[in-house]
Design a protein around this motif. Structure first.
Motif, mmCIF file in Angstrom:
data_model
loop_
_atom_site.group_PDB
_atom_site.id
_atom_site.type_symbol
_atom_site.label_atom_id
_atom_site.label_comp_id
_atom_site.label_asym_id
_atom_site.label_seq_id
_atom_site.Cartn_x
_atom_site.Cartn_y
_atom_site.Cartn_z
ATOM 1 N N UNK A 79 41.792 44.326 42.056
ATOM 2 C CA UNK A 79 42.394 43.044 41.682
ATOM 3 C C UNK A 79 41.380 41.910 41.888
ATOM 4 N N UNK A 80 40.566 42.056 42.940
ATOM 5 C CA UNK A 80 39.576 41.032 43.311
ATOM 6 C C UNK A 80 38.233 41.720 43.521
ATOM 7 N N UNK A 81 37.171 41.060 43.064
ATOM 8 C CA UNK A 81 35.806 41.557 43.274
ATOM 9 C C UNK A 81 35.009 40.469 43.981
ATOM 10 N N UNK A 82 34.306 40.848 45.038
ATOM 11 C CA UNK A 82 33.433 39.925 45.766
ATOM 12 C C UNK A 82 32.013 40.463 45.690
ATOM 13 N N UNK A 83 31.082 39.640 45.188
ATOM 14 C CA UNK A 83 29.674 40.044 45.146
ATOM 15 C C UNK A 83 28.949 39.314 46.266
ATOM 16 N N UNK A 84 28.543 40.088 47.293
ATOM 17 C CA UNK A 84 27.936 39.493 48.481
ATOM 18 C C UNK A 84 26.575 40.095 48.801
ATOM 19 N N UNK A 133 31.605 35.121 43.821
ATOM 20 C CA UNK A 133 30.198 35.368 44.094
ATOM 21 C C UNK A 133 29.707 34.509 45.244
ATOM 22 N N UNK A 134 28.894 35.095 46.113
ATOM 23 C CA UNK A 134 28.324 34.352 47.239
ATOM 24 C C UNK A 134 26.936 33.856 46.848
ATOM 25 N N UNK A 135 26.816 32.546 46.626
ATOM 26 C CA UNK A 135 25.544 31.940 46.244
ATOM 27 C C UNK A 135 25.032 31.070 47.389
ATOM 28 N N UNK A 136 24.198 30.076 47.073
ATOM 29 C CA UNK A 136 23.538 29.306 48.138
ATOM 30 C C UNK A 136 23.193 27.907 47.658
ATOM 31 N N UNK A 137 23.164 26.954 48.602
ATOM 32 C CA UNK A 137 22.685 25.612 48.281
ATOM 33 C C UNK A 137 21.211 25.608 47.903
ATOM 34 N N UNK A 157 24.525 31.503 40.020
ATOM 35 C CA UNK A 157 25.574 30.489 39.888
ATOM 36 C C UNK A 157 25.843 30.165 38.423
ATOM 37 N N UNK A 158 24.787 30.018 37.619
ATOM 38 C CA UNK A 158 24.966 29.695 36.206
ATOM 39 C C UNK A 158 25.627 30.845 35.455
ATOM 40 N N UNK A 159 25.284 32.064 35.821
ATOM 41 C CA UNK A 159 25.947 33.227 35.216
ATOM 42 C C UNK A 159 27.446 33.198 35.504
ATOM 43 N N UNK A 160 27.805 32.930 36.760
ATOM 44 C CA UNK A 160 29.219 32.886 37.125
ATOM 45 C C UNK A 160 29.950 31.756 36.415
ATOM 46 N N UNK A 161 29.250 30.640 36.189
ATOM 47 C CA UNK A 161 29.868 29.514 35.470
ATOM 48 C C UNK A 161 30.253 29.928 34.053
ATOM 49 N N UNK A 162 29.345 30.635 33.374
ATOM 50 C CA UNK A 162 29.652 31.103 32.027
ATOM 51 C C UNK A 162 30.702 32.200 32.030
ATOM 52 N N UNK A 163 30.629 33.091 33.003
ATOM 53 C CA UNK A 163 31.620 34.165 33.104
ATOM 54 C C UNK A 163 33.015 33.585 33.327
#
Length: 241
Positions: A79-84, A133-137, A157-163
């Motif tokens: 149901x949920x996916x976390x990419x860490x 997704x776990x990204x970074x400053x 981050x940009x990939x996740x924005x488009x996804x």
């Protein structure tokens, strides 16, 4: 009522382990995937509430050819996916060691795109409701001290924005956790300001409690830093460490 299932990729990270405990408290079943299956098994065995809820699988973010088979052999679709998944190479070392730079690109970006594309395009999994997704400053602006690591996080981050936009019609939410300095095994030994350090469980709470917004910046101080970095003139960014 059927338990929901969360798939955590890169589950041996300190944040991911804290997230396992938080998801367990909410009654989720969890598939914890990592190259470090022995370490994960040791962690799970130390927490009684995880033993009946966690399935541990081997997953290598950089082994793209294995991703389709990995997804197909999941005991149940999530149901949920976390990419860490994460990997850090000092910027000066990375400048002289392309394999180290490439490893960061593989783990933070290419590997994420590979496996998350497979997950997102499985339209038969009507249960999928969220990808985090776990990204970074470090990926907000290019800075001379960490621009190679930062560029991989920026791309993610940009990939996740488009996804997020792509999956909107299917009512699947995509979030990105844009985190500051985390006290973890990956940052151990780095000279980081103590006043800005965040505990893994604090970040894990942001992951587990993610709402509808896209960018989530845990911590008031880091929200301020994020805003300043985002809008700071280039001349001032160039003066940063």
């Amino acid at each position: 009522m059927q338990r929901k299932t969360v798939l955590i990729l890169g589950a041996n990270s300190d944040v991911a382990k804290a997230a396992l405990l938080r998801y367990a408290d909410k009654g989720f079943r969890m598939i914890a995937a990592s190259r470090s299956t022995d370490e994960l098994q040791s962690f799970v065995s130390q927490h009684q509430r995880l033993k009946e809820l966690v399935t541990i699988l081997y997953f290598d973010a950089a082994n793209f050819d294995s991703h389709a088979a990995f997804y197909q052999q999941l005991p149940e679709k999530p149901h949920i996916v976390v990419y860490a998944a994460g990997y850090l190479k000092n910027n000066e070392d990375a400048l002289l060691d392309f394999p180290g730079s490439f490893r960061m690109m593989q783990v933070h970006y290419a590997g994420a795109v590979s496996i998350l594309n497979i997950i997102a395009m499985d339209k038969e999994n009507v249960r999928l409701e969220r990808i985090v997704g776990l990204s970074s400053l470090s990926g907000v602006r290019g800075r001379k001290s960490n621009f190679i690591y930062g560029s991989t996080k920026s791309a993610f981050t940009q990939y996740l924005a488009g996804l997020r936009q792509y999956l909107f019609k299917r009512r699947i939410t995509v979030n990105v956790i844009v985190a500051g300095y985390i006290r973890s095994k990956m940052t151990a030994g780095l000279a980081l300001p103590e006043s800005l350090m965040l505990e893994p469980d604090f970040i894990a709470r942001a992951v587990v409690e993610a709402g509808n917004g896209f960018i989530i910046v845990p911590g008031f101080k880091w929200k301020m830093i994020y805003t300043i970095l985002k809008w700071m003139p280039e001349q001032l960014v160039a003066k940063l460490p």
